[in-house]
Motif scaffolding. Structure first.
Motif, PDB file in Angstrom:
ATOM      1  N   ALA A 136      -4.028  -2.128  -3.934  1.00 20.95           N
ATOM      2  CA  ALA A 136      -3.863  -2.698  -2.596  1.00 20.95           C
ATOM      3  C   ALA A 136      -2.439  -2.456  -2.096  1.00 20.95           C
ATOM      4  O   ALA A 136      -2.220  -2.119  -0.928  1.00 20.95           O
ATOM      5  CB  ALA A 136      -4.182  -4.188  -2.625  1.00 20.95           C
ATOM      6  N   GLU A 137      -1.468  -2.605  -2.991  1.00 22.67           N
ATOM      7  CA  GLU A 137      -0.066  -2.391  -2.619  1.00 22.67           C
ATOM      8  C   GLU A 137       0.172  -0.934  -2.225  1.00 22.67           C
ATOM      9  O   GLU A 137       0.926  -0.641  -1.300  1.00 22.67           O
ATOM     10  CB  GLU A 137       0.854  -2.779  -3.781  1.00 22.67           C
ATOM     11  N   ARG A 138      -0.480  -0.025  -2.963  1.00 19.98           N
ATOM     12  CA  ARG A 138      -0.317   1.391  -2.657  1.00 19.98           C
ATOM     13  C   ARG A 138      -0.854   1.693  -1.258  1.00 19.98           C
ATOM     14  O   ARG A 138      -0.240   2.423  -0.476  1.00 19.98           O
ATOM     15  CB  ARG A 138      -1.073   2.226  -3.703  1.00 19.98           C
ATOM     16  N   PHE A 139      -1.980   1.079  -0.943  1.00 20.75           N
ATOM     17  CA  PHE A 139      -2.568   1.264   0.381  1.00 20.75           C
ATOM     18  C   PHE A 139      -1.615   0.746   1.458  1.00 20.75           C
ATOM     19  O   PHE A 139      -1.400   1.388   2.485  1.00 20.75           O
ATOM     20  CB  PHE A 139      -3.900   0.518   0.454  1.00 20.75           C
ATOM     21  N   LYS A 140      -1.010  -0.409   1.184  1.00 23.93           N
ATOM     22  CA  LYS A 140      -0.093  -1.027   2.146  1.00 23.93           C
ATOM     23  C   LYS A 140       1.114  -0.128   2.377  1.00 23.93           C
ATOM     24  O   LYS A 140       1.572   0.077   3.504  1.00 23.93           O
ATOM     25  CB  LYS A 140       0.351  -2.371   1.589  1.00 23.93           C
TER      26      LYS A 140
ATOM     27  N   GLY B 210       0.998   1.214   5.846  1.00 24.58           N
ATOM     28  CA  GLY B 210       1.714   0.168   6.563  1.00 24.58           C
ATOM     29  C   GLY B 210       0.804  -0.957   7.029  1.00 24.58           C
ATOM     30  O   GLY B 210       1.218  -1.828   7.784  1.00 24.58           O
ATOM     31  N   THR B 211      -0.444  -0.948   6.560  1.00 24.69           N
ATOM     32  CA  THR B 211      -1.378  -2.002   6.952  1.00 24.69           C
ATOM     33  C   THR B 211      -1.297  -3.145   5.947  1.00 24.69           C
ATOM     34  O   THR B 211      -1.444  -2.932   4.748  1.00 24.69           O
ATOM     35  CB  THR B 211      -2.824  -1.468   6.972  1.00 24.69           C
TER      36      THR B 211
ATOM     37  N   PHE C 173     -10.244   0.245   0.338  1.00 24.54           N
ATOM     38  CA  PHE C 173      -9.451   0.043   1.555  1.00 24.54           C
ATOM     39  C   PHE C 173      -9.397   1.324   2.384  1.00 24.54           C
ATOM     40  O   PHE C 173      -9.629   1.325   3.580  1.00 24.54           O
ATOM     41  CB  PHE C 173      -8.017  -0.379   1.190  1.00 24.54           C
ATOM     42  N   LYS C 174      -9.088   2.421   1.680  1.00 29.70           N
ATOM     43  CA  LYS C 174      -8.857   3.697   2.360  1.00 29.70           C
ATOM     44  C   LYS C 174     -10.130   4.189   3.051  1.00 29.70           C
ATOM     45  O   LYS C 174     -10.097   4.551   4.228  1.00 29.70           O
ATOM     46  CB  LYS C 174      -8.395   4.714   1.310  1.00 29.70           C
TER      47      LYS C 174
END
Lengths: 336, 373
Positions: A53-57, A61-62, A269-270
């Motif tokens: 999740a952190e990598r996605f953020k 930037g979401t 997420f992606k």
């Protein structure tokens, strides 16, 4: 996120009886994740999902919303709260989430759910499970290859089918290398505290060392940290689990059975953001890079080229389907 | 009203209402300081907690759902208190009581819930009661202290449940150690369904019929402890075992019965959790509510009339705390536990903190009044 803005938001939520509707603002992509008991920083399973999740953020930037459940009733409660808030995709981490996801997903057929480690058969649910037995098999082989005494051991968290699947794969791997090798299996306890009791892990590992073991595989959440610590202190070798734990005690952790929970969370997420998210069940094994054994600079000296060659050969056979690893859940017991 | 401060006593409303409110207020003030320390806005955060617990139908439902379980375990601890016994084992007794409910539900198949309820209640009380009776017997005849044995029985209960669920009761072909779902006809009616039938729209929540059962249990405990002969024997043994023996009461007998009743009350938590909410047997459903029952009993002064509001307060802390962790992503569940701990500290352990000050205050008023007259 200044204090005053927080205060304003809080005051507003107070005025509107706690229902600060996200739809009041322009609708952004809103992913959410619910962590299981143990918490998002357990250095293991939940933390893997957190890393994804952190990598996605970081990449998009979401920001994402998360919740850490503390008891049984909260799973359903907060899955529903997130769906009500209009989350675009909700990732539920852990097999215990499955019944709650099933209930809530029926109520919110438009919300996408991804459940990791569990299976729910609904069109708006994506189920991601892992072939832990395959990864455990490989680290079992490595344990047997690295062991000087011929005796290796396993420390599990709670005695549940999932952990028996780890133990069963591990045992098969050991026997594949040394048919007469001995595997000592212990479970840390019968309450959820078994996942977060490093002292108990240390104790169990020490007693296993006394019985001749010199490589120990810990599949026990935070309890495993105590196991790895005990192995490092006693000059034995530990094997980490879920996340790559090689760095925790460099040179003392033989490898880690990596379960790419981070990839599962990140991809949920992606793909939801890209619009390519799909429901259905997926099992991630060696072939899909869902499980693996960790190699990095911390264990480079422990794994000889011969060991690596043997593991690579076995991995290739498992991927090709010519070498079968029995799955505890399929065989109703560890039969192979 | 005459203030009776002079003789060292407070009017009933000062002890029953003013002191608990003061204690909770101080606890919240201290919690606000902690929230301020981690750089969050304390007023907004505590507001979120209150609104989360009482600000919506769902919130109230969850608060009362937690309170239901806490009333059962609070009564369990309280009844043992009156007999001079410290029952730390409500957690394990509730766990085993739930096993009784689950087994009864799995066996009863398609019975309607109203027919099955007496059976499940009896099963909960029998299973939970047995888990309390054994430590009671050990205390009475073997002198093994009930505090030690009940703690041990908590561990035995969890080991037994894991063994049964992993090896015998698990629905085949699934990962999590849970039994199959019980027949839907056995589900206890939920608050929204019951009130919906009366034409009242209520938000969906796990609150169910067991709440009424909990209130009924309060009345039963009140009648038993204060208005029956065995209740008198129970209080006498609790006050002075030697005097009780001199009066012809057999303390051993009383201890065993009390522990069985205490375990039985704790076991009723299983009716709420298994038949009311989860609808299947699973691991860890008591979730620490058995231990929180000790704080509820302490704060409620061992009286059902105090236990109900105390249970609702702790229910609100659970529900509001979860909402706080949900709304404020920087506030971790651990901090919510700190806030709950501070409330327990002030409401339970330091309950008489303000007593001397209040006594002095009322004494002064008591003195000045006659002068005016």
């Amino acid at each position: 996120m200044t204090l005053s803005r927080r205060a304003a938001v809080a005051a507003l939520s107070l005025l509107t009886a706690g229902f600060l509707s996200a739809s009041a603002q322009a609708k952004d992509f809103e992913p959410a994740i619910v962590f299981d008991m143990g918490g998002r920083f357990d250095k293991s399973f939940n933390e893997g999902a957190n890393n994804g999740a952190e990598r996605f953020k970081k990449e998009t930037g979401t920001n994402y919303r998360f919740f850490e459940v503390q008891n049984e009733a909260q799973r359903e409660q907060f899955l529903r709260r997130l769906a009500e808030r209009g989350a675009d995709v909700v990732v539920a981490v852990g097999f215990s989430m499955a019944p709650s996801v099933e209930k809530v997903a029926k109520e919110f057929p438009k919300t996408r759910f991804t459940v990791i480690d569990g299976v729910v058969n609904l069109p708006n649910v994506q189920s991601v499970t892992f072939a832990e037995h395959e990864g455990s098999y490989l680290v079992g082989m490595l344990a047997a290859l690295a062991s000087k005494t011929g005796t290796v051991s396993f420390v599990g968290g709670m005695d549940i089918p999932l952990i028996r699947r780890f133990a069963c794969g591990y045992e098969q791997g050991v026997k594949a290398v040394k048919a007469d090798g001995k595997v000592i299996v212990n479970m840390a306890g019968t309450t959820p505290a078994a996942w977060s009791d490093p002292t108990r892990g240390t104790e169990l590992a020490k007693s296993q060392f006394d019985r001749g073991s010199d490589v120990v595989f810990a599949a026990a959440g935070q309890t495993g940290l105590g196991v790895l610590q005990a192995a490092a202190d006693a000059g034995k070798l530990g094997i980490g689990v879920d996340s790559n734990q090689n760095h925790l005690f460099p040179g003392k952790v033989l490898t880690s059975m990596v379960k790419r929970v981070d990839v599962a969370a990140y991809e949920a997420f992606k793909t939801a953001k890209d619009g390519t998210w799909q429901g259905g069940a997926r099992t991630l094994g060696l072939k899909e890079d869902g499980v693996d054994w960790a190699r990095d600079e911390h264990n480079a000296k422990l794994v000889t080229p011969e060991m690596k060659a043997k593991l690579d050969a076995a991995a290739a056979e498992i991927k090709a389907g010519t070498r079968k690893v029995a799955n505890y859940s399929d065989t109703e017991g560890c039969k192979y | 009203m005459t203030a009776r401060g002079a003789d060292g006593r407070l009017p009933w409303w000062a002890t029953a209402i003013l002191m608990p409110v003061l204690n909770v207020a101080v606890a919240l003030a201290l919690s606000a300081l902690v929230i301020l320390l981690i750089g969050e806005d304390p007023v907004g955060a505590l507001g979120t907690m209150v609104v989360g617990a009482f600000g919506s139908g769902t919130g109230i439902g969850y608060t009362l759902y937690y309170a239901t379980s806490l009333i059962f375990t609070g009564l369990a601890v309280a009844i043992a208190f009156h007999g001079g016994l410290f029952n730390i084992g409500a957690e394990g007794q509730a766990y085993i009581g739930g096993l009784g409910v689950g087994l009864a539900c799995l066996a009863l198949g398609g019975w309607p819930w109203w027919l099955a309820l007496p059976v499940t209640v009896l099963a909960a009380m029998a299973f939970g009661g047995f888990w309390g009776l054994v430590p009671g017997w050990l205390q009475a005849y073997r002198g093994s202290h009930v505090v030690i044995t009940t703690i041990m029985f908590n561990f035995i209960a969890s080991a037994l449940m894991v063994y049964l669920l992993v090896n015998w009761l698990i629905r085949p072909g699934q990962m999590s150690p849970e039994s199959r779902e019980i027949d839907p006809s056995l589900f206890l009616p939920k608050a929204d369904e019951m009130l919906g039938a009366l034409g009242l729209e209520v938000a969906n929540s796990p609150l169910n019929l067991s709440f009424l059962l909990a209130l009924l249990a309060c009345v039963a405990v009140w009648l038993y402890v204060w208005h029956t002969r065995p209740g008198f024997a129970l209080r006498t043994v609790g006050a002075n075992e030697d005097a009780a023996r001199y009066a012809g009461i057999d303390p051993k007998h009383v201890i065993i019965i009390t522990m069985a009743l205490s375990g039985g009350l704790a076991g009723l938590l299983g009716v709420n959790e298994i038949q009311g909410v989860q609808h299947r047997l699973l691991l860890n459903f008591p979730a620490g509510l058995g231990f929180t029952g000790i704080a509820v009993a302490l704060m409620g002064r061992g009286h059902p009339a105090g236990i109900v509001p105390a249970a609702i307060l702790f229910g609100a802390l659970y529900q509001g705390g979860a909402e706080l962790a949900f709304e404020y992503q920087t506030i971790s569940p651990e901090l919510v536990i700190v806030i709950q701990g501070v409330v327990i500290l002030f409401a339970g352990a330091l309950e008489h903190l303000f007593r001397p000050a209040l006594l002095a205050l009322f004494a002064r008023r008591g003195k000045t009044k006659p002068v005016e007259a």
